[in-house]
Scaffold this motif. Sequence first.
Motif, PDB file in Angstrom:
ATOM      1  N   GLY A  32     -16.454  18.512 128.344  1.00 34.35           N
ATOM      2  CA  GLY A  32     -16.926  17.247 128.872  1.00 34.35           C
ATOM      3  C   GLY A  32     -15.835  16.235 129.152  1.00 34.35           C
ATOM      4  N   ASN A  33     -15.032  16.513 130.182  1.00 36.02           N
ATOM      5  CA  ASN A  33     -13.958  15.583 130.517  1.00 36.02           C
ATOM      6  C   ASN A  33     -14.530  14.316 131.152  1.00 36.02           C
ATOM      7  OD1 ASN A  33     -11.568  14.430 132.138  1.00 36.02           O
ATOM      8  ND2 ASN A  33     -10.637  15.984 130.839  1.00 36.02           N
ATOM      9  N   VAL A  34     -14.164  13.162 130.584  1.00 40.14           N
ATOM     10  CA  VAL A  34     -14.783  11.895 131.007  1.00 40.14           C
ATOM     11  C   VAL A  34     -14.451  11.497 132.449  1.00 40.14           C
ATOM     12  CG1 VAL A  34     -15.050  10.969 128.675  1.00 40.14           C
ATOM     13  CG2 VAL A  34     -12.931  10.545 129.930  1.00 40.14           C
ATOM     14  N   ALA A  35     -13.444  12.131 133.059  1.00 40.78           N
ATOM     15  CA  ALA A  35     -13.152  11.841 134.469  1.00 40.78           C
ATOM     16  C   ALA A  35     -14.349  12.182 135.363  1.00 40.78           C
ATOM     17  CB  ALA A  35     -11.915  12.626 134.922  1.00 40.78           C
ATOM     18  N   PHE A  36     -15.224  13.068 134.884  1.00 43.02           N
ATOM     19  CA  PHE A  36     -16.434  13.416 135.638  1.00 43.02           C
ATOM     20  C   PHE A  36     -17.274  12.167 135.906  1.00 43.02           C
ATOM     21  CE2 PHE A  36     -21.032  14.517 135.573  1.00 43.02           C
ATOM     22  CZ  PHE A  36     -21.091  15.253 136.747  1.00 43.02           C
ATOM     23  N   ARG A  37     -17.301  11.248 134.939  1.00 42.76           N
ATOM     24  CA  ARG A  37     -18.113  10.021 135.107  1.00 42.76           C
ATOM     25  C   ARG A  37     -17.607   9.175 136.266  1.00 42.76           C
ATOM     26  NH1 ARG A  37     -18.271   8.984 128.646  1.00 42.76           N
ATOM     27  NH2 ARG A  37     -19.862  10.575 128.188  1.00 42.76           N
ATOM     28  N   ASP A  38     -16.278   9.123 136.403  1.00 46.81           N
ATOM     29  CA  ASP A  38     -15.695   8.353 137.515  1.00 46.81           C
ATOM     30  C   ASP A  38     -16.025   9.004 138.854  1.00 46.81           C
ATOM     31  OD1 ASP A  38     -14.559   6.629 135.639  1.00 46.81           O
ATOM     32  OD2 ASP A  38     -12.766   7.878 135.452  1.00 46.81           O
ATOM     33  N   TRP A  39     -15.955  10.336 138.875  1.00 43.90           N
ATOM     34  CA  TRP A  39     -16.305  11.073 140.099  1.00 43.90           C
ATOM     35  C   TRP A  39     -17.766  10.804 140.460  1.00 43.90           C
ATOM     36  CZ3 TRP A  39     -19.981  14.914 141.010  1.00 43.90           C
ATOM     37  CH2 TRP A  39     -19.915  15.509 142.288  1.00 43.90           C
ATOM     38  N   MET A  40     -18.643  10.900 139.452  1.00 47.26           N
ATOM     39  CA  MET A  40     -20.077  10.716 139.671  1.00 47.26           C
ATOM     40  C   MET A  40     -20.372   9.294 140.148  1.00 47.26           C
ATOM     41  SD  MET A  40     -22.784  12.723 139.341  1.00 47.26           S
ATOM     42  CE  MET A  40     -23.576  12.028 140.777  1.00 47.26           C
TER      43      MET A  40
ATOM     44  N   VAL B 274     -31.543  10.293 145.830  1.00 45.65           N
ATOM     45  CA  VAL B 274     -31.703  10.431 144.379  1.00 45.65           C
ATOM     46  C   VAL B 274     -31.626  11.905 143.979  1.00 45.65           C
ATOM     47  CG1 VAL B 274     -33.208   9.924 142.412  1.00 45.65           C
ATOM     48  CG2 VAL B 274     -33.066   8.311 144.310  1.00 45.65           C
ATOM     49  N   TYR B 275     -32.237  12.768 144.795  1.00 53.25           N
ATOM     50  CA  TYR B 275     -32.162  14.217 144.515  1.00 53.25           C
ATOM     51  C   TYR B 275     -30.721  14.714 144.644  1.00 53.25           C
ATOM     52  CZ  TYR B 275     -37.271  14.360 144.719  1.00 53.25           C
ATOM     53  OH  TYR B 275     -38.603  14.146 144.474  1.00 53.25           O
ATOM     54  N   LEU B 276     -30.030  14.217 145.661  1.00 51.04           N
ATOM     55  CA  LEU B 276     -28.634  14.618 145.856  1.00 51.04           C
ATOM     56  C   LEU B 276     -27.787  14.197 144.659  1.00 51.04           C
ATOM     57  CD1 LEU B 276     -26.487  15.827 147.823  1.00 51.04           C
ATOM     58  CD2 LEU B 276     -26.101  13.481 148.615  1.00 51.04           C
ATOM     59  N   GLU B 277     -27.942  12.948 144.240  1.00 50.05           N
ATOM     60  CA  GLU B 277     -27.140  12.429 143.120  1.00 50.05           C
ATOM     61  C   GLU B 277     -27.416  13.186 141.820  1.00 50.05           C
ATOM     62  OE1 GLU B 277     -27.128   7.853 144.888  1.00 50.05           O
ATOM     63  OE2 GLU B 277     -28.233   8.312 143.049  1.00 50.05           O
ATOM     64  N   GLU B 278     -28.658  13.633 141.650  1.00 47.23           N
ATOM     65  CA  GLU B 278     -29.028  14.361 140.424  1.00 47.23           C
ATOM     66  C   GLU B 278     -28.544  15.808 140.424  1.00 47.23           C
ATOM     67  OE1 GLU B 278     -30.847  13.479 137.520  1.00 47.23           O
ATOM     68  OE2 GLU B 278     -30.368  11.467 138.215  1.00 47.23           O
ATOM     69  N   SER B 279     -28.015  16.260 141.557  1.00 41.46           N
ATOM     70  CA  SER B 279     -27.693  17.691 141.729  1.00 41.46           C
ATOM     71  C   SER B 279     -26.440  18.159 141.009  1.00 41.46           C
ATOM     72  CB  SER B 279     -27.481  17.998 143.222  1.00 41.46           C
ATOM     73  OG  SER B 279     -28.630  17.717 143.954  1.00 41.46           O
ATOM     74  N   PHE B 280     -25.591  17.206 140.608  1.00 39.95           N
ATOM     75  CA  PHE B 280     -24.248  17.620 140.176  1.00 39.95           C
ATOM     76  C   PHE B 280     -24.019  17.572 138.672  1.00 39.95           C
ATOM     77  CE2 PHE B 280     -23.862  16.014 144.581  1.00 39.95           C
ATOM     78  CZ  PHE B 280     -23.489  17.201 145.175  1.00 39.95           C
ATOM     79  N   GLY B 281     -25.031  17.148 137.934  1.00 45.07           N
ATOM     80  CA  GLY B 281     -24.880  17.117 136.485  1.00 45.07           C
ATOM     81  C   GLY B 281     -25.195  15.751 135.920  1.00 45.07           C
ATOM     82  N   ASN B 282     -25.170  15.661 134.579  1.00 45.71           N
ATOM     83  CA  ASN B 282     -25.483  14.421 133.889  1.00 45.71           C
ATOM     84  C   ASN B 282     -24.196  13.746 133.436  1.00 45.71           C
ATOM     85  OD1 ASN B 282     -25.950  12.869 131.252  1.00 45.71           O
ATOM     86  ND2 ASN B 282     -28.027  13.095 132.032  1.00 45.71           N
ATOM     87  N   SER B 283     -23.989  12.499 133.883  1.00 47.39           N
ATOM     88  CA  SER B 283     -22.703  11.858 133.598  1.00 47.39           C
ATOM     89  C   SER B 283     -22.615  11.298 132.179  1.00 47.39           C
ATOM     90  CB  SER B 283     -22.393  10.774 134.629  1.00 47.39           C
ATOM     91  OG  SER B 283     -23.439   9.841 134.687  1.00 47.39           O
TER      92      SER B 283
ATOM     93  N   ASP C 185     -22.901  17.336 131.320  1.00 48.02           N
ATOM     94  CA  ASP C 185     -23.396  18.719 131.314  1.00 48.02           C
ATOM     95  C   ASP C 185     -24.066  19.039 132.649  1.00 48.02           C
ATOM     96  OD1 ASP C 185     -25.902  17.506 131.193  1.00 48.02           O
ATOM     97  OD2 ASP C 185     -26.399  18.252 129.194  1.00 48.02           O
ATOM     98  N   TYR C 186     -24.344  20.304 132.837  1.00 51.45           N
ATOM     99  CA  TYR C 186     -24.936  20.792 134.095  1.00 51.45           C
ATOM    100  C   TYR C 186     -25.811  21.991 133.755  1.00 51.45           C
ATOM    101  CZ  TYR C 186     -25.467  22.992 138.667  1.00 51.45           C
ATOM    102  OH  TYR C 186     -26.015  23.551 139.802  1.00 51.45           O
ATOM    103  N   GLY C 187     -26.970  22.064 134.405  1.00 50.93           N
ATOM    104  CA  GLY C 187     -27.849  23.208 134.166  1.00 50.93           C
ATOM    105  C   GLY C 187     -28.862  23.400 135.275  1.00 50.93           C
TER     106      GLY C 187
ATOM    107  N   LEU D 125     -16.917  21.800 139.684  1.00 46.20           N
ATOM    108  CA  LEU D 125     -17.175  20.727 138.726  1.00 46.20           C
ATOM    109  C   LEU D 125     -17.184  21.271 137.296  1.00 46.20           C
ATOM    110  CD1 LEU D 125     -20.037  18.804 140.584  1.00 46.20           C
ATOM    111  CD2 LEU D 125     -17.735  17.920 140.149  1.00 46.20           C
ATOM    112  N   GLN D 126     -17.869  22.403 137.109  1.00 44.37           N
ATOM    113  CA  GLN D 126     -17.951  23.016 135.768  1.00 44.37           C
ATOM    114  C   GLN D 126     -16.560  23.302 135.211  1.00 44.37           C
ATOM    115  OE1 GLN D 126     -20.401  26.486 136.594  1.00 44.37           O
ATOM    116  NE2 GLN D 126     -21.975  25.141 137.431  1.00 44.37           N
ATOM    117  N   GLN D 127     -15.694  23.827 136.073  1.00 49.00           N
ATOM    118  CA  GLN D 127     -14.368  24.208 135.607  1.00 49.00           C
ATOM    119  C   GLN D 127     -13.417  23.015 135.511  1.00 49.00           C
ATOM    120  OE1 GLN D 127     -13.715  27.784 138.282  1.00 49.00           O
ATOM    121  NE2 GLN D 127     -13.414  28.700 136.271  1.00 49.00           N
TER     122      GLN D 127
END
Length: 340
Positions: free
Chosen positions: A116-124, A152-161, A165-167, A210-212
């Motif tokens: 869970g690298n926090v840089a993901f939040r900035d990307w999101m 909203v569907y698009l934004e939800e597609s990439f994981g939870n900031s 996580d992603y599933g 994103l996962q990697q």
Amino acid sequence: MESGRSSHAGGRVSGAGMTGDSKKDDIVAGVLPGNHRFLEPTKAIKTITDMAIWEKSEAYIEYTGFIATMNEAIKGKPLSVDCKISENLKNLINMLDKIEKLIDAFPPIEQPQRFGNVAFRDWMDKVRSNSTQLMQEAMPPSLHLAIPELKVYLEESFGNSTRIDYGTGHEMAFVMFLCCLFKVTFLQTEDSVPTVFLVFNKYLHIARKLQQTYRMEPAGSHGVWSLDDYQFVPFIWGSSQLIDQPKIYPPGKFLEDDIIEKYSDEYMFISCIKYIKEVKKGPFAEHSNQLWSISAVGSWTKINQGLIKMYKKEVLSKFPVVQHVLFGSLLPIRRFPISH
């Protein structure tokens, strides 16, 4: 009986082009009335008892119907099949390219914890702040009123900031996004094959990146007993691609390294296996027990049908996934009207 109903629903979803040669205006009017009011999608499944509402909802029937319709459209076709790519599809792919490029602008930061690298939040945050503009660039002005609902569907597609996580719930948001693009007639029936092969496959590539990049946790994984830590739909559609394909038959051959090397660029199912083998260590039978079991099934048709049933049971019937599903005007929670 169930699959018959799904494909019928799929016809409604892709009603955009299913009405034959009628004029485009008639088609648009036929799918969404002129006074249609778009809504920002919200969660509606709050308790376990609400699951019964979901399974009888218009959203559920439309969504499962969409999966069945795409499943049928790509049956027996490799990814390299020649298909016409409309301007709208090109715009959609271009939009996903821009979203992917943003990953490079937010490299992972040095941090103590492994996942869970926090840089993901900035990307999101960047994706969210740009999503309206990205969609306005991709869609004609006549459909801009739909963007607050679609994005909203698009934004939800990439994981939870929050959880990083992603599933399968995030994957589902993207499939719902595609389903809605057909419902607003941005995509037409003849776009079905490239929608899966170019758009969904591109999305899959972004999800893996994103996962990697950000070492995302699997959301709600059942570990060794789930099909895969992150995805499900590419196994369904990917197995449909392999129906009546003599190259990978019997199906058990999908575990062989030379088959994976040769066909991972042609078949989504094989690319999923390749990805798992790259990111997981140890014997395949131990880390991916469900897929190992599938390799013993005698035909791709049976695997495909079995995966659709498994998806309904293991993903669409699970409250931890469905509590996050979003419902708006295009995929409503209201009960599906039963026609006599």
